[in-house]
Design a protein around this motif. Structure first.
Motif, PDB file in Angstrom:
ATOM      1  N   GLY A 182       0.807  -1.217   0.000  1.00 42.31           N
ATOM      2  CA  GLY A 182       0.000   0.000   0.000  1.00 42.31           C
ATOM      3  C   GLY A 182       0.840   1.267   0.000  1.00 42.31           C
ATOM      4  N   LEU A 183       1.610   1.481   1.054  1.00 42.35           N
ATOM      5  CA  LEU A 183       2.416   2.688   1.148  1.00 42.35           C
ATOM      6  C   LEU A 183       3.610   2.650   0.204  1.00 42.35           C
ATOM      7  CD1 LEU A 183       2.349   3.243   5.021  1.00 42.35           C
ATOM      8  CD2 LEU A 183       1.002   4.405   3.254  1.00 42.35           C
ATOM      9  N   GLY A 184       4.179   1.459  -0.004  1.00 43.66           N
ATOM     10  CA  GLY A 184       5.328   1.347  -0.904  1.00 43.66           C
ATOM     11  C   GLY A 184       4.971   1.716  -2.335  1.00 43.66           C
ATOM     12  N   LEU A 185       3.840   1.214  -2.815  1.00 47.95           N
ATOM     13  CA  LEU A 185       3.426   1.536  -4.178  1.00 47.95           C
ATOM     14  C   LEU A 185       3.015   3.004  -4.301  1.00 47.95           C
ATOM     15  CD1 LEU A 185       1.398  -1.659  -5.150  1.00 47.95           C
ATOM     16  CD2 LEU A 185       3.661  -0.964  -5.968  1.00 47.95           C
ATOM     17  N   THR A 186       2.462   3.553  -3.218  1.00 49.49           N
ATOM     18  CA  THR A 186       2.131   4.983  -3.238  1.00 49.49           C
ATOM     19  C   THR A 186       3.399   5.825  -3.394  1.00 49.49           C
ATOM     20  OG1 THR A 186       0.188   4.617  -1.835  1.00 49.49           O
ATOM     21  CG2 THR A 186       1.073   6.867  -1.947  1.00 49.49           C
ATOM     22  N   GLY A 187       4.421   5.514  -2.590  1.00 53.61           N
ATOM     23  CA  GLY A 187       5.687   6.234  -2.710  1.00 53.61           C
ATOM     24  C   GLY A 187       6.340   6.018  -4.060  1.00 53.61           C
ATOM     25  N   PHE A 188       6.269   4.794  -4.573  1.00 47.23           N
ATOM     26  CA  PHE A 188       6.846   4.496  -5.887  1.00 47.23           C
ATOM     27  C   PHE A 188       6.184   5.329  -6.976  1.00 47.23           C
ATOM     28  CE2 PHE A 188       6.451   2.094  -9.854  1.00 47.23           C
ATOM     29  CZ  PHE A 188       7.779   1.891 -10.170  1.00 47.23           C
ATOM     30  N   ALA A 189       4.855   5.394  -6.943  1.00 46.10           N
ATOM     31  CA  ALA A 189       4.127   6.148  -7.978  1.00 46.10           C
ATOM     32  C   ALA A 189       4.463   7.641  -7.899  1.00 46.10           C
ATOM     33  CB  ALA A 189       2.623   5.926  -7.805  1.00 46.10           C
ATOM     34  N   TRP A 190       4.537   8.178  -6.678  1.00 45.31           N
ATOM     35  CA  TRP A 190       4.846   9.602  -6.549  1.00 45.31           C
ATOM     36  C   TRP A 190       6.278   9.898  -7.009  1.00 45.31           C
ATOM     37  CZ3 TRP A 190       2.414  14.007  -6.150  1.00 45.31           C
ATOM     38  CH2 TRP A 190       3.111  15.143  -5.743  1.00 45.31           C
ATOM     39  N   ALA A 191       7.232   9.037  -6.634  1.00 44.31           N
ATOM     40  CA  ALA A 191       8.616   9.241  -7.061  1.00 44.31           C
ATOM     41  C   ALA A 191       8.731   9.145  -8.581  1.00 44.31           C
ATOM     42  CB  ALA A 191       9.523   8.205  -6.392  1.00 44.31           C
ATOM     43  N   TRP A 192       8.020   8.201  -9.181  1.00 44.71           N
ATOM     44  CA  TRP A 192       8.033   8.063 -10.648  1.00 44.71           C
ATOM     45  C   TRP A 192       7.520   9.349 -11.297  1.00 44.71           C
ATOM     46  CZ3 TRP A 192       9.269   3.630 -13.646  1.00 44.71           C
ATOM     47  CH2 TRP A 192       8.961   3.733 -14.996  1.00 44.71           C
ATOM     48  N   ARG A 193       6.450   9.893 -10.748  1.00 45.92           N
ATOM     49  CA  ARG A 193       5.881  11.124 -11.300  1.00 45.92           C
ATOM     50  C   ARG A 193       6.859  12.289 -11.180  1.00 45.92           C
ATOM     51  NH1 ARG A 193       2.958  15.461  -9.213  1.00 45.92           N
ATOM     52  NH2 ARG A 193       1.374  16.347 -10.633  1.00 45.92           N
ATOM     53  N   GLN A 194       7.509  12.405 -10.013  1.00 41.57           N
ATOM     54  CA  GLN A 194       8.444  13.496  -9.801  1.00 41.57           C
ATOM     55  C   GLN A 194       9.674  13.371 -10.702  1.00 41.57           C
ATOM     56  OE1 GLN A 194       6.134  15.392  -8.320  1.00 41.57           O
ATOM     57  NE2 GLN A 194       7.819  16.301  -7.169  1.00 41.57           N
ATOM     58  N   LEU A 195      10.160  12.144 -10.896  1.00 43.66           N
ATOM     59  CA  LEU A 195      11.297  11.931 -11.787  1.00 43.66           C
ATOM     60  C   LEU A 195      10.942  12.275 -13.229  1.00 43.66           C
ATOM     61  CD1 LEU A 195      12.710   8.586 -10.326  1.00 43.66           C
ATOM     62  CD2 LEU A 195      13.874  10.799 -10.345  1.00 43.66           C
ATOM     63  N   ALA A 196       9.729  11.904 -13.630  1.00 40.58           N
ATOM     64  CA  ALA A 196       9.294  12.228 -14.989  1.00 40.58           C
ATOM     65  C   ALA A 196       9.199  13.739 -15.176  1.00 40.58           C
ATOM     66  CB  ALA A 196       7.947  11.570 -15.274  1.00 40.58           C
ATOM     67  N   ARG A 197       8.685  14.441 -14.176  1.00 37.74           N
ATOM     68  CA  ARG A 197       8.591  15.901 -14.272  1.00 37.74           C
ATOM     69  C   ARG A 197       9.977  16.539 -14.326  1.00 37.74           C
ATOM     70  NH1 ARG A 197       4.698  18.327  -9.819  1.00 37.74           N
ATOM     71  NH2 ARG A 197       5.390  20.216 -10.915  1.00 37.74           N
ATOM     72  N   ALA A 198      10.899  16.007 -13.482  1.00 39.99           N
ATOM     73  CA  ALA A 198      12.256  16.555 -13.486  1.00 39.99           C
ATOM     74  C   ALA A 198      12.935  16.304 -14.824  1.00 39.99           C
ATOM     75  CB  ALA A 198      13.067  15.939 -12.349  1.00 39.99           C
ATOM     76  N   GLY A 199      12.724  15.116 -15.402  1.00 42.38           N
ATOM     77  CA  GLY A 199      13.305  14.833 -16.711  1.00 42.38           C
ATOM     78  C   GLY A 199      12.741  15.738 -17.790  1.00 42.38           C
ATOM     79  N   GLY A 200      11.439  16.030 -17.709  1.00 43.45           N
ATOM     80  CA  GLY A 200      10.842  16.930 -18.686  1.00 43.45           C
ATOM     81  C   GLY A 200      11.395  18.340 -18.580  1.00 43.45           C
ATOM     82  N   LYS A 201      11.606  18.813 -17.344  1.00 41.78           N
ATOM     83  CA  LYS A 201      12.172  20.149 -17.157  1.00 41.78           C
ATOM     84  C   LYS A 201      13.593  20.232 -17.697  1.00 41.78           C
ATOM     85  CE  LYS A 201       9.383  21.362 -13.107  1.00 41.78           C
ATOM     86  NZ  LYS A 201       9.424  21.688 -11.652  1.00 41.78           N
ATOM     87  N   ARG A 202      14.389  19.179 -17.479  1.00 40.73           N
ATOM     88  CA  ARG A 202      15.760  19.183 -18.010  1.00 40.73           C
ATOM     89  C   ARG A 202      15.755  19.206 -19.534  1.00 40.73           C
ATOM     90  NH1 ARG A 202      16.766  15.609 -13.594  1.00 40.73           N
ATOM     91  NH2 ARG A 202      16.461  13.801 -14.967  1.00 40.73           N
ATOM     92  N   ALA A 203      14.831  18.430 -20.112  1.00 43.66           N
ATOM     93  CA  ALA A 203      14.761  18.404 -21.576  1.00 43.66           C
ATOM     94  C   ALA A 203      14.364  19.774 -22.120  1.00 43.66           C
ATOM     95  CB  ALA A 203      13.762  17.350 -22.027  1.00 43.66           C
ATOM     96  N   ASP A 204      13.418  20.439 -21.454  1.00 40.04           N
ATOM     97  CA  ASP A 204      13.011  21.770 -21.887  1.00 40.04           C
ATOM     98  C   ASP A 204      14.150  22.774 -21.774  1.00 40.04           C
ATOM     99  OD1 ASP A 204      10.511  20.763 -22.388  1.00 40.04           O
ATOM    100  OD2 ASP A 204       9.642  21.444 -20.488  1.00 40.04           O
TER     101      ASP A 204
END
Length: 211
Positions: A182-204
């Motif tokens: 429960g909590l592990g998958l919640t943290g995993f999903a949030w970290a995945w989202r944040q990493l994707a956003r950070a990667g998008g900002k770097r690409a921009d």
């Protein structure tokens, strides 16, 4: 040749690494022999503060992975570090360091303890050691808190997940097989989202710098 240790003033310097499989075996044997019931505190001090094989952030990340893997957490961590340095041979050397000598001592102590296990002195000693172990684990957790400042999920999310885990395990007595998914998958999903956003900002930012 003595390895050059990285320091906080030179964060870009490469971290020292185990010199050999023998170094891995002896290092983890020494850590295991110091950790009477609270080896994680010893391992954190040795790996991060003394040997500097890992940064605090790397230790926190590796320790998180070691906790969700089957088997003893510290043994998992030792095998990860050994495997990273020397492959399968390094993982086995680290595993042997954590288990061989401590296991021999544990068997000897178990044989000697059988005759006095029911005495009030032995029971009191066990209760006292339990309190010390709890203190060691709590102290290690507090020392790892600064590493969360650079966590991609953000300090507030990390604190919320830690608090929810404490409530679920310590207060509500939920089984770990419920808490981890429960909590592990919640943290995993949030970290995945944040990493994707950070990667998008770097690409921009990279595209804006291009002529």
């Amino acid at each position: 040749m003595t390895p050059v240790h990285s320091t906080p003033s030179d964060p870009a310097a490469p971290l020292p690494q185990p010199r050999s499989k023998t170094d891995l075996f002896l290092s983890f044997t020494a850590m295991a022999l110091q950790g009477f019931g609270g080896v994680v505190a010893v391992v954190q001090r040795e790996l991060v503060e003394r040997k500097r094989w890992l940064t605090p952030e790397q230790f926190a990340e590796d320790w998180a992975v070691a906790q969700i893997m089957p088997g003893p957490n510290v043994v998992n961590l030792a095998m990860m570090i050994g495997g990273r340095a020397f492959g399968l041979g390094g993982a086995l050397a680290a595993l042997a360091g954590m288990l061989v000598v401590p296991m021999a001592i544990a068997i000897l102590v178990a044989v000697l303890f059988t005759g006095v296990a029911d005495s009030p002195q032995a029971q009191g000693a066990l209760r006292g050691m339990g309190a010390v172990v709890a203190g060691l684990i709590a102290a290690t957790g507090l020392k790892l808190l600064p590493a969360l400042r650079h966590n991609v999920m953000g300090w507030h999310v990390c604190a919320a997940l830690a608090a929810a885990t404490f409530v679920g395990v310590a207060l509500l007595r939920w089984p770990l097989p419920w808490v981890l998914p429960g909590l592990g998958l919640t943290g995993f999903a949030w970290a995945w989202r944040q990493l994707a956003r950070a990667g998008g900002k770097r690409a921009d930012a990279a595209s804006e710098r291009q002529p």
